[in-house]
Design a protein around this motif. Structure first.
Motif, PDB file in Angstrom:
ATOM      1  N   ASP A 262       0.807  -1.218   0.000  1.00 51.67           N
ATOM      2  CA  ASP A 262       0.000   0.000   0.000  1.00 51.67           C
ATOM      3  C   ASP A 262       0.846   1.276   0.000  1.00 51.67           C
ATOM      4  N   GLY A 263       2.145   1.149  -0.131  1.00 59.39           N
ATOM      5  CA  GLY A 263       3.003   2.328  -0.105  1.00 59.39           C
ATOM      6  C   GLY A 263       4.344   2.003   0.512  1.00 59.39           C
ATOM      7  N   TYR A 264       4.590   2.584   1.660  1.00 54.45           N
ATOM      8  CA  TYR A 264       5.810   2.279   2.399  1.00 54.45           C
ATOM      9  C   TYR A 264       5.607   2.650   3.848  1.00 54.45           C
ATOM     10  N   GLY A 265       6.505   2.162   4.698  1.00 50.58           N
ATOM     11  CA  GLY A 265       6.426   2.447   6.126  1.00 50.58           C
ATOM     12  C   GLY A 265       7.819   2.635   6.705  1.00 50.58           C
ATOM     13  N   ASN A 266       7.869   3.048   7.966  1.00 51.05           N
ATOM     14  CA  ASN A 266       6.750   3.694   8.628  1.00 51.05           C
ATOM     15  C   ASN A 266       7.175   5.043   9.191  1.00 51.05           C
ATOM     16  N   TYR A 267       8.030   5.733   8.390  1.00 52.71           N
ATOM     17  CA  TYR A 267       8.426   7.112   8.674  1.00 52.71           C
ATOM     18  C   TYR A 267       9.006   7.677   7.384  1.00 52.71           C
ATOM     19  N   ASP A 268       9.501   8.907   7.435  1.00 51.29           N
ATOM     20  CA  ASP A 268      10.106   9.522   6.251  1.00 51.29           C
ATOM     21  C   ASP A 268      11.544   9.929   6.532  1.00 51.29           C
ATOM     22  N   LYS A 269      12.391   9.651   5.585  1.00 46.15           N
ATOM     23  CA  LYS A 269      13.781  10.061   5.688  1.00 46.15           C
ATOM     24  C   LYS A 269      13.890  11.582   5.580  1.00 46.15           C
ATOM     25  N   ALA A 270      14.828  12.140   6.309  1.00 44.61           N
ATOM     26  CA  ALA A 270      15.061  13.579   6.284  1.00 44.61           C
ATOM     27  C   ALA A 270      16.504  13.834   6.723  1.00 44.61           C
ATOM     28  N   GLU A 271      16.865  15.099   6.788  1.00 45.02           N
ATOM     29  CA  GLU A 271      18.212  15.483   7.233  1.00 45.02           C
ATOM     30  C   GLU A 271      18.104  16.625   8.225  1.00 45.02           C
ATOM     31  N   ARG A 272      17.247  16.425   9.237  1.00 45.82           N
ATOM     32  CA  ARG A 272      17.096  17.466  10.246  1.00 45.82           C
ATOM     33  C   ARG A 272      18.352  17.513  11.131  1.00 45.82           C
ATOM     34  N   PRO A 273      18.804  18.626  11.670  1.00 41.18           N
ATOM     35  CA  PRO A 273      18.180  19.952  11.544  1.00 41.18           C
ATOM     36  C   PRO A 273      18.655  20.747  10.328  1.00 41.18           C
ATOM     37  N   GLN A 274      19.492  20.127   9.453  1.00 41.05           N
ATOM     38  CA  GLN A 274      19.926  20.880   8.276  1.00 41.05           C
ATOM     39  C   GLN A 274      18.743  21.195   7.363  1.00 41.05           C
ATOM     40  N   SER A 275      17.822  20.222   7.206  1.00 41.67           N
ATOM     41  CA  SER A 275      16.677  20.435   6.329  1.00 41.67           C
ATOM     42  C   SER A 275      15.597  21.272   7.006  1.00 41.67           C
ATOM     43  N   GLN A 276      15.280  20.955   8.233  1.00 38.85           N
ATOM     44  CA  GLN A 276      14.304  21.706   9.025  1.00 38.85           C
ATOM     45  C   GLN A 276      14.725  21.691  10.481  1.00 38.85           C
ATOM     46  N   GLN A 277      14.520  22.797  11.158  1.00 38.22           N
ATOM     47  CA  GLN A 277      14.827  22.864  12.579  1.00 38.22           C
ATOM     48  C   GLN A 277      13.852  22.001  13.364  1.00 38.22           C
ATOM     49  N   ILE A 278      14.366  21.266  14.343  1.00 38.31           N
ATOM     50  CA  ILE A 278      13.512  20.524  15.277  1.00 38.31           C
ATOM     51  C   ILE A 278      13.158  21.482  16.407  1.00 38.31           C
ATOM     52  N   THR A 279      11.868  21.769  16.542  1.00 40.20           N
ATOM     53  CA  THR A 279      11.435  22.800  17.485  1.00 40.20           C
ATOM     54  C   THR A 279      10.645  22.258  18.669  1.00 40.20           C
ATOM     55  N   HIS A 280      10.134  21.016  18.575  1.00 38.11           N
ATOM     56  CA  HIS A 280       9.245  20.498  19.606  1.00 38.11           C
ATOM     57  C   HIS A 280       9.576  19.042  19.939  1.00 38.11           C
ATOM     58  N   ILE A 281       9.236  18.658  21.153  1.00 39.26           N
ATOM     59  CA  ILE A 281       9.243  17.259  21.575  1.00 39.26           C
ATOM     60  C   ILE A 281       7.831  16.941  22.036  1.00 39.26           C
ATOM     61  N   VAL A 282       7.261  15.867  21.495  1.00 38.63           N
ATOM     62  CA  VAL A 282       5.871  15.503  21.786  1.00 38.63           C
ATOM     63  C   VAL A 282       5.849  14.298  22.726  1.00 38.63           C
ATOM     64  N   ILE A 283       5.188  14.457  23.866  1.00 41.48           N
ATOM     65  CA  ILE A 283       5.064  13.413  24.877  1.00 41.48           C
ATOM     66  C   ILE A 283       3.781  12.623  24.614  1.00 41.48           C
ATOM     67  N   HIS A 284       3.914  11.312  24.429  1.00 40.52           N
ATOM     68  CA  HIS A 284       2.787  10.407  24.194  1.00 40.52           C
ATOM     69  C   HIS A 284       2.725   9.359  25.304  1.00 40.52           C
ATOM     70  N   ASP A 285       1.587   8.647  25.388  1.00 38.67           N
ATOM     71  CA  ASP A 285       1.618   7.323  26.009  1.00 38.67           C
ATOM     72  C   ASP A 285       1.114   6.314  24.984  1.00 38.67           C
ATOM     73  N   THR A 286       1.532   5.068  25.152  1.00 40.69           N
ATOM     74  CA  THR A 286       1.295   4.051  24.125  1.00 40.69           C
ATOM     75  C   THR A 286      -0.115   3.480  24.146  1.00 40.69           C
ATOM     76  N   GLU A 287      -0.727   3.419  25.330  1.00 41.27           N
ATOM     77  CA  GLU A 287      -1.995   2.712  25.544  1.00 41.27           C
ATOM     78  C   GLU A 287      -1.903   1.254  25.100  1.00 41.27           C
ATOM     79  N   CYS A 288      -0.756   0.693  25.299  1.00 39.42           N
ATOM     80  CA  CYS A 288      -0.529  -0.744  25.126  1.00 39.42           C
ATOM     81  C   CYS A 288       0.724  -1.061  25.920  1.00 39.42           C
ATOM     82  N   SER A 289       1.032  -2.331  26.065  1.00 39.09           N
ATOM     83  CA  SER A 289       2.231  -2.712  26.804  1.00 39.09           C
ATOM     84  C   SER A 289       3.472  -2.379  25.990  1.00 39.09           C
ATOM     85  N   TYR A 290       4.601  -2.332  26.656  1.00 39.86           N
ATOM     86  CA  TYR A 290       5.876  -2.038  26.005  1.00 39.86           C
ATOM     87  C   TYR A 290       6.168  -3.049  24.902  1.00 39.86           C
ATOM     88  N   ASP A 291       5.978  -4.319  25.187  1.00 33.27           N
ATOM     89  CA  ASP A 291       6.260  -5.346  24.189  1.00 33.27           C
ATOM     90  C   ASP A 291       5.359  -5.209  22.967  1.00 33.27           C
TER      91      ASP A 291
END
Length: 633
Positions: A262-291
């Protein structure tokens, strides 16, 4: 970078180099109940465990809290975090729920992952069974009775010590048992947990727990027998290409970058921060076990984030290099400029996070913030629940993790950037800062829709339409397009603010403060906020309203001929003349065109338009810098 953001970054970089301190509110007066202190002493004596060790282990698991008998995000119960995965849902992920497209790039078909199969309980996540066998107490008592839970934890520690063939009550000789209690499956993680326990013993700690128990650990200089770790015969973690600070238990478990049907997975290649500045860190929880989370992130048909943290011991797995763009936040503009950090968790069923995970996360985020010059504040360190919808139709489906029970105040203490009240009088801005333990909003829907959640400490403060507790909640046309008010459902952020967020003050009456929130005045009791310093924005003179956006994309003229311009669609909210909103960073209008598997075709489209991030509601939003006036509130 605008002057305010530059000053913030420099200040954040300075505080980010400070060492982690034991975050302890202090010992209560003599009238405070000390039954828990006596329970630790009794259990230590009963099972022959040094009391300092028992207290230190419990602190790293729960900070001695009972958490109302509710499970942690890692299926652990009580002060000793006895684990019982059978009682807590083991499958699913927050990315499987709702309508949010985790990639959030409207130039590509929406990505809707399928819920995975549930994982079977494993022995390492069923220590409540071992504790029941050793103490004779029932699993239910071990989960819900703090004194029995402490007995169970002491019995398990003593059992591990006997298995190692070590006797005696010298705390230094309990390093191996403490390492095993972590539940870690590799020596690096086990050592990290044990070292944090013995650092706590050396430093000492005192605090009043969530249920009013005064507990104290006297500082004791201990040189633990770290060589005992070898007796556990645990493999070392595969650190590989991991980007993490030295001493943090971390390994490289890569997410796949490969083609699928269906396409490709599961992220996109980039060259940060040369390509774009990294400005944020996003805190998540998984809502599933670590494994389960590890299995998902290694599935090329799923999606990818940068890091996953394990609840029991704070162990870190990195999946995507930080230079690359993960699919995690539901907003492509945010994804392209952020790092996604997932924390093991079970949604509303598991309502608290272990101290070990908080500490590991804080060390990781401080390292990343220093590496990419990201200010340590709530304008840049945000929750998934603070990420805006991209266009009006996606607002309702955005996710709400890590939720109202994530302790933002404690987290920023560990980051070395505490939520100080920098001003002593009304400044026109306020930082939300409730007392986590005593702030207990009456949320619903944690287990059953509409049913009351167990009252417990929270970072969230609820807003009302008038300065009284029984006044209706505010309306959020994005979440409730029918015009109905917001609700107290645990997932409804339509009338809710959280610790560390900064808002412009609209009015003060007696003990109540009103802030500007989604174009309305939202009232809360003033004791849950402190005066703040910083800039705010208002519409430019002559503008009756200002469009509010969910992504900061460039103007159409900036796009090359082969890249279709992304529409600049305002969200369904009103920012009217006379209103003010706290300003965050000044951000460039950018769009990362990355719709193919071949990264050589990826392009960062940059325009002339600049945007100001504002604290508009519970979520942030963006306004064009040319539409507003920036000044001190």
């Amino acid at each position: 970078m605008d002057p305010f953001t530059r000053r913030t970054a420099l200040r954040a970089a300075a505080v980010g180099t400070a060492g982690l301190a034991i975050a302890a509110p202090g010992v209560a007066d003599a009238a405070t109940d000390q039954a828990r202190q006596r329970a630790f002493a009794a259990a230590a004596a009963e099972f022959g465990v040094p009391e300092q060790v028992l207290l230190g282990v419990s602190y790293l698991k729960s900070r001695w809290d009972a958490n109302a008998g509710l499970p942690s995000r890692g299926a652990g119960f009580g002060p000793m975090h006895l684990t019982d995965l059978r009682t807590v849902a083991a499958g699913g992920s927050h990315h499987d729920k709702g309508t949010e497209d985790p990639r959030g790039d409207l130039a590509r078909p929406a990505l809707h992952p399928v819920e995975p199969r549930r994982a079977a309980p494993v022995a390492a996540l069923q220590t409540v069974d071992l504790a029941a066998e050793l103490t004779g107490a029932s699993p239910d008592a071990l989960r819900t009775d703090p004194a029995q839970n402490i007995r169970g934890g002491a019995a398990v520690l003593a059992h591990y010590q006997r298995q190692l063939g070590i006797s005696g009550t010298d705390p230094a000789d309990w390093y191996g048992a403490v390492s095993r209690y972590s539940g870690a499956t590799d020596s690096t993680a086990a050592a990290f947990f044990a070292d944090e326990v013995f650092n706590t013993i050396t430093s000492g700690a005192s605090r009043v727990t969530d249920d009013g128990q005064a507990v104290h650990l006297t500082a004791t200089n201990v040189s633990p027998a770290r060589g005992q770790l070898r007796a556990l015969d645990l493999p070392a973690a595969a650190r590989g290409d991991v980007e993490a600070p030295p001493g943090l238990s971390a390994e490289w478990i890569p997410a796949p970058y490969e083609k699928t049907k269906d396409g490709y997975g599961n992220y996109d290649k980039a060259e940060r921060p040369q390509s774009q500045q990294i400005t944020h860190i996003v805190i998540h929880d998984t809502e599933c076990s670590y494994d389960v989370a590890l299995g998902l992130v290694q599935d090329p048909t799923y999606l990818g984030w940068h890091y996953t943290l394990r609840s029991s011991d704070g162990h870190v797995a990195q999946h995507i290099l930080t230079k690359d763009v993960g699919w995690h936040a539901g907003n492509w503009y945010v994804n392209a400029k952020s790092i996604g950090v997932e924390h093991e968790g079970f949604g509303a069923q598991g309502t608290w996070y272990t101290e070990a995970m908080y500490r590991a996360s804080a060390k990781l985020v401080r390292y990343l913030a220093d590496k990419y010059r990201i200010p340590l504040d709530r304008q840049h360190i945000i929750g998934h629940d603070n990420v805006p919808g991209t266009i009006p139709s996606t607002v309702a489906g955005m996710h709400w993790d890590p939720g109202p029970y994530w302790d933002w105040g404690h987290y920023f203490d560990l980051l070395g950037a505490p939520l100080h009240d920098w001003a002593r009088h009304n400044t026109g801005l306020v930082t939300i800062k409730p007392d986590f333990a005593t702030n207990q909003p009456g949320f619903t829907g944690c287990d059953t829709a509409g049913a009351a959640c167990t009252l417990r400490g929270s970072s969230a403060v609820v807003l009302h339409t008038e300065p009284r507790d029984d006044a209706p909640l505010l309306k959020d046309p994005g979440l409730h397009p029918d015009g109905s008010p917001s609700t107290m459902d645990v997932a409804d952020v339509g009338s809710r603010v959280a610790a560390g967020q900064r808002y412009a003050v609209a009015e003060i009456r007696g003990d109540w403060t009103a802030i500007w929130f989604l174009g309305q005045k939202g009232w809360f009791r003033s004791a849950s906020g402190v005066p703040a310093l910083g800039p705010a924005v208002t519409p430019k003179p002559g503008l009756a309203t200002v469009p509010v956006y969910g992504r900061a994309y460039p103007e159409a003229e900036a796009y090359p001929a082969n890249i279709p311009p992304q529409d600049l669609v305002p969200l369904q909210y009103t920012f009217a003349a006379g209103q003010k909103y706290a300003a965050g960073p000044l951000l460039p209008g950018e769009y990362y065109w990355a719709t193919t598997f071949d990264p050589s075709t990826h392009v960062v489209v940059r325009g002339e338009t600049e945007y100001m991030q504002i604290q508009f509601g519970h979520r942030v939003a963006y306004v064009k810098a040319d539409d507003v006036v920036l000044g001190r509130a």
